[in-house]
Design an enzyme around this catalytic site. Sequence first.
Site, PDB file in Angstrom:
ATOM      1  N   SER A  14       7.715   6.396  -3.291  1.00 19.05           N
ATOM      2  CA  SER A  14       7.560   5.470  -2.073  1.00 19.05           C
ATOM      3  C   SER A  14       7.981   6.085  -0.882  1.00 19.05           C
ATOM      4  O   SER A  14       7.894   7.286  -0.584  1.00 19.05           O
ATOM      5  CB  SER A  14       8.088   3.896  -2.648  1.00 19.05           C
ATOM      6  OG  SER A  14       7.631   2.962  -1.560  1.00 19.05           O
ATOM      7  N   HIS A  41       3.016   4.452  -3.092  1.00 13.45           N
ATOM      8  CA  HIS A  41       2.919   3.028  -2.420  1.00 13.45           C
ATOM      9  C   HIS A  41       1.979   3.328  -1.205  1.00 13.45           C
ATOM     10  O   HIS A  41       2.480   3.944  -0.228  1.00 13.45           O
ATOM     11  CB  HIS A  41       3.918   2.254  -2.102  1.00 13.45           C
ATOM     12  CG  HIS A  41       4.688   1.723  -3.479  1.00 13.45           C
ATOM     13  ND1 HIS A  41       6.062   1.544  -3.574  1.00 13.45           N
ATOM     14  CD2 HIS A  41       4.199   1.521  -4.784  1.00 13.45           C
ATOM     15  CE1 HIS A  41       6.457   1.201  -4.836  1.00 13.45           C
ATOM     16  NE2 HIS A  41       5.131   1.110  -5.677  1.00 13.45           N
ATOM     17  N   ASP A 133       9.891  -0.490  -8.355  1.00 16.26           N
ATOM     18  CA  ASP A 133       8.779  -0.193  -9.142  1.00 16.26           C
ATOM     19  C   ASP A 133       8.862   1.310  -9.745  1.00 16.26           C
ATOM     20  O   ASP A 133       9.313   2.309  -8.984  1.00 16.26           O
ATOM     21  CB  ASP A 133       7.728   0.035  -7.989  1.00 16.26           C
ATOM     22  CG  ASP A 133       6.295   0.106  -8.758  1.00 16.26           C
ATOM     23  OD1 ASP A 133       6.014  -0.366  -9.746  1.00 16.26           O
ATOM     24  OD2 ASP A 133       5.424   0.496  -8.018  1.00 16.26           O
TER      25      ASP A 133
END
Length: 339
Positions: A14, A41, A133
């Site tokens: 990310s 992401h 995540d």
Amino acid sequence: MPPFRRDLVVIGASAGGVEVLRTIVSALPPDFPAAVLVTMHLPAGTESALARILDRAGSLPARSARHGMPIEPGTVYVAPPDRHLLTGEEVLVLTQGPTENGHRPAINATFRSAALTHGPKAVGVVLSGVLDDGAAGLRAIVDRGGVAVVQDPVDALYSGMPANALALVDTEHVVRAVELGALLDKLVRMPVEPAEVSPPAESLVLEDRIARDSVRAGVFPPGDEESGSGYTCPDCQGALTEVDPAGRYRCRIGHAWSAQALLAAHDGEFRFALQKALRALDEKAGLARKLAAQLSGRHPGGLAERYAASAREAAEAAETLRRFLLGTTDVVGEETTAP
């Protein structure tokens, strides 16, 4: 059974992850014997240049993943925006399953599918990023006999994702970005002795089915009194069911949230509500002042004074709220940082 080699590397990144991904890909040799799947992401409605960036970074071809594309060794596949990147036995699967932690593509979705389709042949890698995540998905890979690799949080530009992964998964492979490429090359070439792996948990299978096809999988089953969380989904405002004692939730539509991501989402909702309140107070103060000015010349006192008082009250409340939103507010003479 004879020894086997790991043939699938799934990487989640990310914020701060692009440079780490370039470092990894630049270190992989031309004869790298495994496929590499990258989930980062990305906002929906945008075009991603990540595949082109990684294609130029090293000797391996990098492609934007397409549904049904064969999974071939020595190739880097990048999840496109607004699609979960999942694995079949031999092909890639792209879906528009429910968002997870507000993301599609979601790292957990990719990792879970790799755990189910490739089991001990999968290597999961968590890189720089905020929140958590990838942690639950990495746990699934390890539970299915795969290997976990985590960028050293001290080395990561954003340490949240690596630190949360390490809080959930024990692994000896915690390394700096410059060491990741060589480590992955070693792990996929090393013969692995077969070992007994427990069947996947029903919850893991169900979550993977939801990511693949939430309509055919059916809504996530509602919780009973014990598992009902009392929280609401930021995406659809539906009730959330706790699906993991570690703090993971799903609504009946299938949107998934970790406790950290849910807190961050509600914090955003809270600040948005305060901003709306600030705008309303500013408008109330302005209108009340205007009415007070209009009435003061013709009807001094009485109603004009009430409008003026209302304007002062609204302006004072707006100033207090504005200071809070700007980051500080005085509480009994002390300066406190706003959340």
